[in-house]
Design a protein around this motif. Sequence first.
Motif, short mmCIF file in Angstrom:
data_model
loop_
_atom_site.label_atom_id
_atom_site.label_comp_id
_atom_site.label_asym_id
_atom_site.label_seq_id
_atom_site.Cartn_x
_atom_site.Cartn_y
_atom_site.Cartn_z
N ARG A 366 13.41 87.24 32.16
CA ARG A 366 13.90 88.31 33.05
C ARG A 366 14.67 89.32 32.22
O ARG A 366 15.26 89.00 31.18
CB ARG A 366 14.79 87.75 34.16
N LYS A 370 19.23 95.74 33.64
CA LYS A 370 18.14 96.59 34.13
C LYS A 370 18.59 98.01 34.39
O LYS A 370 17.86 98.97 34.11
CB LYS A 370 17.55 95.98 35.41
N SER A 405 11.89 90.45 39.01
CA SER A 405 13.13 89.72 38.78
C SER A 405 12.93 88.67 37.68
O SER A 405 13.86 88.36 36.93
CB SER A 405 13.61 89.05 40.07
#
Length: 436
Positions: A366, A370, A405
């Motif tokens: 992941r 972000k 995700s």
Amino acid sequence: MPKKAKPTGRGKEEGSAPCKQLKMEATGGPSSALNFESPGDLFESLISPIKTETFFGEFWEKQPLLLQRDDPAVATYYQSLFRLSDLKSLCSRGVYYGRDVNVCRCVNGKKKVLNKDGKVHFLQLRKDFDQKRATIQFHQPQRFKDELWRIQEKLECYFGSLVGSNVYITPAGSQGLPPHYDDVEVFILQLEGEKRWRLYHPTVPLAREYSVESEDRIGRPALEFTLKPGDVLYFPRGTIHQADTPPGLAHSTHVTISTYQNNSWGDFLLDTISGLVFDTAKEDLEFRAGIPRQLLLQVDAMAVVTRRLSGFLRTLADRLEGTKELLSADMKKDFVMNRLPPYYMGDRAELSTPGGRLPGLDSTVRLQFKDHTVLTVGPDQDQSSHGLRFPLSHMDALKQIWGHSAISVKDLKLATDEEKENLVLSLWTECLIQVV
């Protein structure tokens, strides 16, 4: 005519009110001041009880918004962000006139700068503040105050634009700056004391540059009000404003949080059009043909030139309709290179040290941070960009990692297993992904 909430008793209107006013009662302890769960939550708590849809529909780039709060918990939190009493310790850390601090006062409608040379000494700074009634302007305080870093980092994620700040500390009965407008969207947070504000209708809506305005040109204020600790004021770029600390009261401290400088559609067009022209010229002979001889020396050839340029622009517009990726020349690069790093409460060295299991073909990974990851396409010859560079063939796989995700390395859209492993290893080495 904007809607009005119940009157606060602290605002005085002149003609039609250019902004909405809201008054709120106490709602909880200090933790209720701002919500840091996500960038969206932070912004919503900053402008509460206004909803974000309402804010961007009715106020953003249109009109000011005044939020006057009677909430001791929020006031206490705002006061903790920056105080006059912080200056002594900050001066001991080494701050300099011009770069970090400006000392100024508004005299006869003009800004008078009272800076000394070199390093700022607290006793001299306090003397100018007390005796000359000068305003202390502290540039980019988030460099020294972690909570402001925390706020501005989240706002940069929310807006996708650089967010700056300045603190203004003004003694009683004094004014630091003359009437002026800015080229940024402005959020004022009142931290200490009271500040009397006067807003005027813009002469240049959504202005692209800073400008001082004379009193005789701007007329009477459209709105007057006083900010107290915990209050928030927003106004669009181009809004003419001035503020002073009322006499007989304590000093005033407020922080100005600003964003969206050079972030208009016009700026974006200038930023992307060069890449579009570059790509089109690779394939279209007309774009590579030379201009007529002596064109640059002529003064009356505009009719011919405009017809030719109009044709080129139509070609670019047609090409743009089918373009999947726009080449950003500078805006993305400027944002990525100059934005604040992620706020982190632990050992900051951990942010730049790979940790956890090494990713492999059978791993699920992941993306970390972000909100701080930007994918951009640049010219092959551009070696000036900071960050990781990958072949354009890796773009779909990078979008997969960014958009999920968590994702299995096997499922990445790359031709070979070796490419998949090399991609995730490169990202892991830079602490951008972790194995889950």
